[in-house]
Write an enzyme that holds these catalytic residues in place. Structure first.
Site, PDB file in Angstrom:
ATOM      1  N   TYR A   1      46.733  36.872  43.828  1.00 38.53           N
ATOM      2  CA  TYR A   1      46.485  35.434  43.793  1.00 38.53           C
ATOM      3  C   TYR A   1      47.509  34.657  42.963  1.00 38.53           C
ATOM      4  O   TYR A   1      47.518  33.430  43.001  1.00 38.53           O
ATOM      5  CB  TYR A   1      45.087  35.163  43.240  1.00 38.53           C
ATOM      6  CG  TYR A   1      44.117  34.739  44.311  1.00 38.53           C
ATOM      7  CD1 TYR A   1      43.603  35.665  45.200  1.00 38.53           C
ATOM      8  CD2 TYR A   1      43.737  33.411  44.430  1.00 38.53           C
ATOM      9  CE1 TYR A   1      42.716  35.282  46.185  1.00 38.53           C
ATOM     10  CE2 TYR A   1      42.853  33.019  45.419  1.00 38.53           C
ATOM     11  CZ  TYR A   1      42.342  33.952  46.286  1.00 38.53           C
ATOM     12  OH  TYR A   1      41.468  33.563  47.262  1.00 38.53           O
TER      13      TYR A   1
ATOM     14  N   LYS B   1      40.007  49.113  42.993  1.00 41.25           N
ATOM     15  CA  LYS B   1      40.541  50.024  44.005  1.00 41.25           C
ATOM     16  C   LYS B   1      41.587  50.901  43.299  1.00 41.25           C
ATOM     17  O   LYS B   1      42.726  51.066  43.751  1.00 41.25           O
ATOM     18  CB  LYS B   1      41.151  49.167  45.136  1.00 41.25           C
ATOM     19  CG  LYS B   1      41.541  49.903  46.364  1.00 41.25           C
ATOM     20  CD  LYS B   1      40.361  50.287  47.251  1.00 41.25           C
ATOM     21  CE  LYS B   1      40.860  51.157  48.384  1.00 41.25           C
ATOM     22  NZ  LYS B   1      39.846  51.949  49.040  1.00 41.25           N
TER      23      LYS B   1
END
Ligand code: NAD
Length: 379
Positions: A135, A202
C-alpha cells in the site's frame, strides 16, 4: 452550550447521499445524549475529485488545517482511478497524518442478513497496519525508465532476473512500523476486554516482510503482562494464522476469532470478506488512528453507479460516526446511534442491499433509512 467542531469530507459518488442521510442523526444524538449541553458545528472540507475540480489540488491546505486543528475528521468515500491517474487520496491522508492503525469492527446483530448458520458468532475487530506494505504505492510502470533501472539493479547487484517488461512494486514492512501498530492495537484490545488476538500473515512465503510482521508482533506481545501465547485464566491469548487459512476460518469458525492484527493488504481484503458475513459493505464501519489525528470512514468505496440515487446503505457511515463519538469521550452518543440503527434494522426497515437478502423486509431509500433511525434515537 458546548460546541464540538467536526471537519466533514462528504466524499465522491454516493458520499453525498450517505452524508445527507446521516447528518441529522449525529446532530440529534449529540443533543439528546448530552441533555442539550453539547452541539456539533460541522466544518465542510473537500478532498480528491471535488478538490481537483474546484481548487486544482487533491488535498487543499484548508482541509489539512481543519483536520489538524480538530485532530479528527469524518469522511465519506473518495474515488481513485484504477490503473492510471492520481494516487489514492485515502492513502495520502493516512500517510500525511501518519494514521498507522485502521480499526474495523465487524459485529452481527439481529436483523442483519448473513450467509452463516450462526451469524451471532461474528464479533471481530480487525486492526490493519495502515502505512506500510504494498500500500505504500512504491511501484514502477512496465517499460518505464524507472522500471528498467530497478530491473537492471536487481540483475547486476542482486542476481535477480526479471522479465524486462515487468511492472515492479516494493513491499516494505518494518519492525518499527509493525511494533507501534501492534502496541496501539493490543492496548485497544485490552481496553475493550477482548479475549484472543490473532496475528494474520503470509510469513511462510514472504518471510522477511509478513514473517517479520508476525515475529515483531509476538515480540510486542511479550512486553505485556496481560497477554500470553496460550489461553490462561484472566489473560488474553495471542496466536497467529496464515492469511489464506484465516480467510477460511473467519467463515467456518468465526466464534474462535476476536481480534485480528493484519498487515495492510491482508487487512484490506479481510475487512471486505468479513463485512460479507454481516450484510455487506454498507454495514461495516471503520476508523484510522495516529498519535495526533483520527479519521472515521466507512469500509466501502464511492459506489459511483449509485451516486445521487438516494439508494445506498448509510449504516457504515453512521456507525463510523458512532466510533468518532466514542473516541471523543461521548460513548453515550455512540451507543444511542448504534441502538437506533439496530432497532431500525431489527424492525426490517433496510436499504435495498439488505432488503434483497432478507424475507419480508421493508425497503427504504438512503435518506428514508436515516429518518427512521432518528425516530429510534432514545435511551
Ligand atoms: P465500492 O465499495 O464503492 O462498491 C462496490 C459495491 O459494493 C457497489 O457496487 C455496491 O454494490 C456495494 N456497496 C458499496 N457501498 C455500499 C453501500 N453504502 N450500500 C450498499 N451497497 C454498497 O467499491 P469499488 O466499486 O471497488 O470502488 C469504487 C471507488 O471507490 C473506487 O474509485 C475506489 O478506489 C474507491 N474506494 C474508496 C474507499 C475509501 O474512500 N476509503 C474505499 C474503497 C474504494
Amino acid at each position: 452550550m458546548e460546541t464540538i467542531r467536526i471537519p466533514i469530507i462528504a466524499g465522491d459518488g454516493t458520499g453525498e447521499d450517505i452524508w445527507n442521510a446521516s447528518r441529522e442523526i449525529f446532530e440529534e444524538a449529540v443533543l439528546r445524549s448530552t441533555g442539550n449541553t453539547k452541539r456539533i458545528e460541522w466544518i465542510p472540507v473537500i478532498a480528491g475529485l471535488k478538490a481537483l475540480e474546484h481548487k486544482d489540488l487533491l488535498l487543499p491546505p484548508e482541509t489539512v488545517d481543519a483536520i489538524t486543528e480538530c485532530s479528527l475528521a469524518l469522511k465519506g468515500p473518495l474515488t481513485t482511478p484504477v490503473g492510471g491517474g492520481f494516487r489514492s487520496v485515502n492513502v495520502y491522508l493516512r500517510q500525511m497524518f501518519d494514521l498507522y492503525v485502521c480499526m474495523r469492527p465487524v459485529r452481527w446483530f439481529r436483523g442483519l442478513p448473513s450467509p452463516l448458520k450462526k451469524p451471532e458468532a461474528v464479533d471481530i475487530v480487525i486492526f490493519r497496519e495502515n502505512t506500510e506494505d504494498l500500500y505504500r504505492g512504491i511501484e514502477w510502470q512496465a517499460g518505464s525508465d524507472d522500471a528498467r533501472i530497478v530491473i537492471s539493479f536487481l540483475k547486476d547487484k542482486m542476481g535477480v532476473d526479471l522479465r524486462p517488461d515487468s511492472g515492479v512494486g516494493i513491499k516494505p514492512i518494518s519492525r518499527t512500523g509493525t511494533q507501534r501498530f501492534a502496541r496501539w492495537s493490543m492496548d485497544a484490545a485490552i481496553r475493550m476486554g477482548r479475549r484472543v488476538i490473532t496475528i494474520v500473515h503470509k510469513g511462510n512465503i514472504m518471510k522477511y516482510t509478513e514473517g517479520g510482521f508476525r515475529e515483531w508482533a509476538y515480540e510486542t506481545a511479550a512486553g505485556y503482562d496481560e497477554l500470553s501465547a496460550e489461553a490462561l485464566p484472566g489473560k488474553i491469548e495471542v496466536n497467529d494464522r496464515i492469511a489464506d487459512n484465516m480467510f477460511m476460518q473467519v467463515i467456518s469458525r468465526p466464534a474462535d476469532y476476536d481480534v485480528l492484527l493484519c498487515p495492510n493488504l491482508n487487512g484490506d481484503y479481510l475487512s471486505d470478506a468479513c463485512a460479507a458475513l454481516i450484510g455487506g459493505l454498507g454495514v461495516a464501519p471503520g476508523a484510522n488512528f495516529g498519535d495526533n489525528v483520527a479519521i472515521f470512514e466507512p469500509t466501502h468505496g464511492s459506489a459511483p453507479k449509485y451516486a445521487g440515487k438516494d439508494m445506498v446503505n448509510p449504516t457504515s457511515f453512521i456507525l463510523s460516526g458512532a466510533m468518532l463519538f466514542d473516541h471523543i469521550g461521548l460513548a453515550g452518543t455512540g451507543d444511542m446511534i448504534r441502538r437506533g440503527v439496530e432497532r431500525t434494522i431489527q424492525e426490517g426497515i433496510v436499504t435495498y442491499d439488505l432488503a434483497r437478502q432478507l424475507d419480508g423486509a421493508r425497503p427504504v431509500s438512503c435518506s428514508g433509512f436515516g429518518s427512521e433511525v432518528i425516530k429510534r434515537l432514545h435511551a
